[in-house]
Design a protein around this motif. Structure first.
Motif, PDB file in Angstrom:
ATOM      1  N   ILE A 199      40.164  56.476  30.827  1.00  0.00           N
ATOM      2  CA  ILE A 199      39.981  56.476  32.275  1.00  0.00           C
ATOM      3  C   ILE A 199      40.341  55.089  32.794  1.00  0.00           C
ATOM      4  O   ILE A 199      39.906  54.078  32.239  1.00  0.00           O
ATOM      5  N   ARG A 200      41.131  55.041  33.846  1.00  0.00           N
ATOM      6  CA  ARG A 200      41.493  53.762  34.462  1.00  0.00           C
ATOM      7  C   ARG A 200      41.144  53.838  35.944  1.00  0.00           C
ATOM      8  O   ARG A 200      41.381  54.868  36.600  1.00  0.00           O
ATOM      9  N   ALA A 201      40.557  52.782  36.475  1.00  0.00           N
ATOM     10  CA  ALA A 201      40.100  52.823  37.866  1.00  0.00           C
ATOM     11  C   ALA A 201      40.164  51.444  38.510  1.00  0.00           C
ATOM     12  O   ALA A 201      40.115  50.413  37.835  1.00  0.00           O
ATOM     13  N   TYR A 202      40.278  51.456  39.833  1.00  0.00           N
ATOM     14  CA  TYR A 202      40.172  50.205  40.600  1.00  0.00           C
ATOM     15  C   TYR A 202      39.366  50.493  41.861  1.00  0.00           C
ATOM     16  O   TYR A 202      39.203  51.651  42.266  1.00  0.00           O
ATOM     17  N   ALA A 203      38.857  49.435  42.472  1.00  0.00           N
ATOM     18  CA  ALA A 203      38.020  49.585  43.661  1.00  0.00           C
ATOM     19  C   ALA A 203      38.585  48.768  44.817  1.00  0.00           C
ATOM     20  O   ALA A 203      39.252  47.745  44.608  1.00  0.00           O
ATOM     21  N   VAL A 204      38.287  49.207  46.028  1.00  0.00           N
ATOM     22  CA  VAL A 204      38.692  48.476  47.233  1.00  0.00           C
ATOM     23  C   VAL A 204      37.496  48.389  48.159  1.00  0.00           C
ATOM     24  O   VAL A 204      36.956  49.407  48.595  1.00  0.00           O
ATOM     25  N   GLU A 205      37.063  47.167  48.426  1.00  0.00           N
ATOM     26  CA  GLU A 205      35.970  46.941  49.365  1.00  0.00           C
ATOM     27  C   GLU A 205      36.554  46.683  50.747  1.00  0.00           C
ATOM     28  O   GLU A 205      37.670  46.167  50.879  1.00  0.00           O
ATOM     29  N   THR A 206      35.833  47.025  51.774  1.00  0.00           N
ATOM     30  CA  THR A 206      36.305  46.853  53.145  1.00  0.00           C
ATOM     31  C   THR A 206      36.688  45.403  53.415  1.00  0.00           C
ATOM     32  O   THR A 206      35.909  44.486  53.157  1.00  0.00           O
ATOM     33  N   GLY A 207      37.907  45.199  53.904  1.00  0.00           N
ATOM     34  CA  GLY A 207      38.359  43.861  54.257  1.00  0.00           C
ATOM     35  C   GLY A 207      38.811  43.019  53.080  1.00  0.00           C
ATOM     36  O   GLY A 207      39.086  41.827  53.254  1.00  0.00           O
ATOM     37  N   LYS A 208      38.899  43.619  51.879  1.00  0.00           N
ATOM     38  CA  LYS A 208      39.305  42.861  50.702  1.00  0.00           C
ATOM     39  C   LYS A 208      40.512  43.511  50.025  1.00  0.00           C
ATOM     40  O   LYS A 208      40.838  44.666  50.286  1.00  0.00           O
ATOM     41  N   TYR A 209      41.126  42.732  49.139  1.00  0.00           N
ATOM     42  CA  TYR A 209      42.255  43.250  48.376  1.00  0.00           C
ATOM     43  C   TYR A 209      41.754  44.095  47.209  1.00  0.00           C
ATOM     44  O   TYR A 209      40.602  43.972  46.792  1.00  0.00           O
ATOM     45  N   PRO A 210      42.596  44.967  46.688  1.00  0.00           N
ATOM     46  CA  PRO A 210      42.180  45.819  45.571  1.00  0.00           C
ATOM     47  C   PRO A 210      41.758  45.005  44.352  1.00  0.00           C
ATOM     48  O   PRO A 210      42.256  43.899  44.113  1.00  0.00           O
ATOM     49  N   SER A 211      40.851  45.566  43.576  1.00  0.00           N
ATOM     50  CA  SER A 211      40.348  44.901  42.374  1.00  0.00           C
ATOM     51  C   SER A 211      41.337  45.042  41.222  1.00  0.00           C
ATOM     52  O   SER A 211      42.275  45.856  41.283  1.00  0.00           O
ATOM     53  N   PRO A 212      41.121  44.283  40.160  1.00  0.00           N
ATOM     54  CA  PRO A 212      41.875  44.547  38.930  1.00  0.00           C
ATOM     55  C   PRO A 212      41.519  45.940  38.410  1.00  0.00           C
ATOM     56  O   PRO A 212      40.503  46.521  38.791  1.00  0.00           O
TER      57      PRO A 212
END
Length: 346
Positions: free
Chosen positions: A329-342
């Motif tokens: 499983i591979r995943a990334y997160a995006v918080e409001t107002g920020k760039y995507p995570s590794p």
């Protein structure tokens, strides 16, 4: 009567856009979106080599597996238009068409091209293979080291040495030119500084861009030409002579474009951004994915990069997932107002 400037002046329009743009001509030309708004890019997945087994029968070369593909869908989303008039009282009748073409060229230079470039820079940063945070704003004492980190990241990703571009603002450019590290390289470098020129750093072509072009929290961007794509098309550009309600010419224009980082070559794009602007990576454990409060999560089960893969899906909290056979499983997160995570793997 409407005269179609898109066809009549297409070559001149394209030339103006290329000259005025900081990006055009520095992106991949492998893919052509002419006549289409969506393109799917298929990247074959290679397999690991194994030891040859003389006693392996039909499996001497290893277990046979069908070659798989990672699919990235590119869709042009920016569809822009403009309209303006040229009053007959301000121009001779025989100059209407010529003046309309001049106005179209001016529109491209002052509005369309800058808007497209700014959009592309935002997209390239957001989709970059590596988005590195800097604890503090670069100074002339450490700017060269930070650029060296970017160069090393591209080296480690096996990105070709040629056609690497370093985009930075005049403020960061000044730090490079006045850096002791840069000035101490050799006599040629010092001559370059004397001329106010800083053409290459670590083999990367330096491109100075206005401060307003890069996102405010971005210090610099490195992109290999073949890793980024910016399709641009003049869809419609017409001048109407004496339409109803207008004494003169009415100019209407429409163009569409977009910008992408190619997933298979994302290692060729590196952005250095301010601290606390990158989302925290999610945690993948026991088939579930967790991230910071309010963060959106996207994932894949086939081992492909969820930032670019057509198979990526939105994660629903507490859902138990099972990866495809032989994959993680591979995943990334995006918080409001920020760039995507590794990308996290588990």
């Amino acid at each position: 009567m409407a005269i179609n400037l898109a066809s009549k002046y297409s070559d001149q329009i394209a030339e103006v856009f290329t000259r005025a743009s900081f990006i055009k001509g520095k992106t991949a030309e492998t893919f052509d979106l002419t006549g289409v708004k969506t393109l799917k890019v298929y990247t074959p997945i290679t397999v690991e080599e194994v030891d040859y087994d003389r006693d392996g029968g039909l499996a001497r070369y290893g277990d046979v597996a069908e070659m798989q593909d990672v699919v990235q869908e590119l869709t042009m989303t920016q569809d822009k238009a403009f309209t303006l008039t040229i009053d007959k009282g301000n121009n001779l009748d025989q100059n209407l068409v010529k003046n309309a073409a001049d106005m179209l060229r001016l529109q491209l230079n002052e509005k369309s091209t800058p808007a497209a470039d700014k959009y592309a820079f935002r997209r390239f940063v957001t989709m970059a293979g590596t988005i590195a945070e800097s604890a503090a704003k670069p100074t002339k004492a450490d700017i060269i080291s930070k650029i060296a980190d970017a160069s090393q990241a591209l080296d480690d990703a096996l990105v070709p040495d040629d056609n690497r571009y370093l985009y930075l603002t005049s403020e960061m450019y000044k730090l490079v030119c006045t850096s002791d590290e840069f000035a101490g390289v050799d006599v040629l470098a010092r001559q370059s500084i004397a001329k106010g020129v800083c053409g290459e750093v670590f083999g990367m072509h330096v491109v100075r861009v206005p401060k307003s072009y890069l996102p405010e929290d971005v210090y610099f961007l490195v992109a290999h030409k073949d890793a980024v794509l910016m399709p641009y098309k003049i869809a419609d550009a017409k001048v109407h002579e004496d339409p109803v309600g207008v004494s003169g010419a009415l100019i209407e224009g429409r163009h569409y474009y977009d910008a992408y980082v190619l997933g298979a070559k994302c290692g060729g794009v590196y952005a250095l951004v301010a601290a606390d602007t990158v989302s925290d990576a999610p945690v993948v454990a026991s088939g579930k994915i967790t991230a910071g409060s309010g963060a959106a999560i996207r994932y894949t089960l086939d081992g492909s990069d969820p930032r670019y893969s057509d198979s990526a899906k939105d994660y629903i909290a507490d859902t138990a997932l099972t990866a495809d056979e032989g994959c993680q499983i591979r995943a990334y997160a995006v918080e409001t107002g920020k760039y995507p995570s590794p990308v996290a793997t588990g």
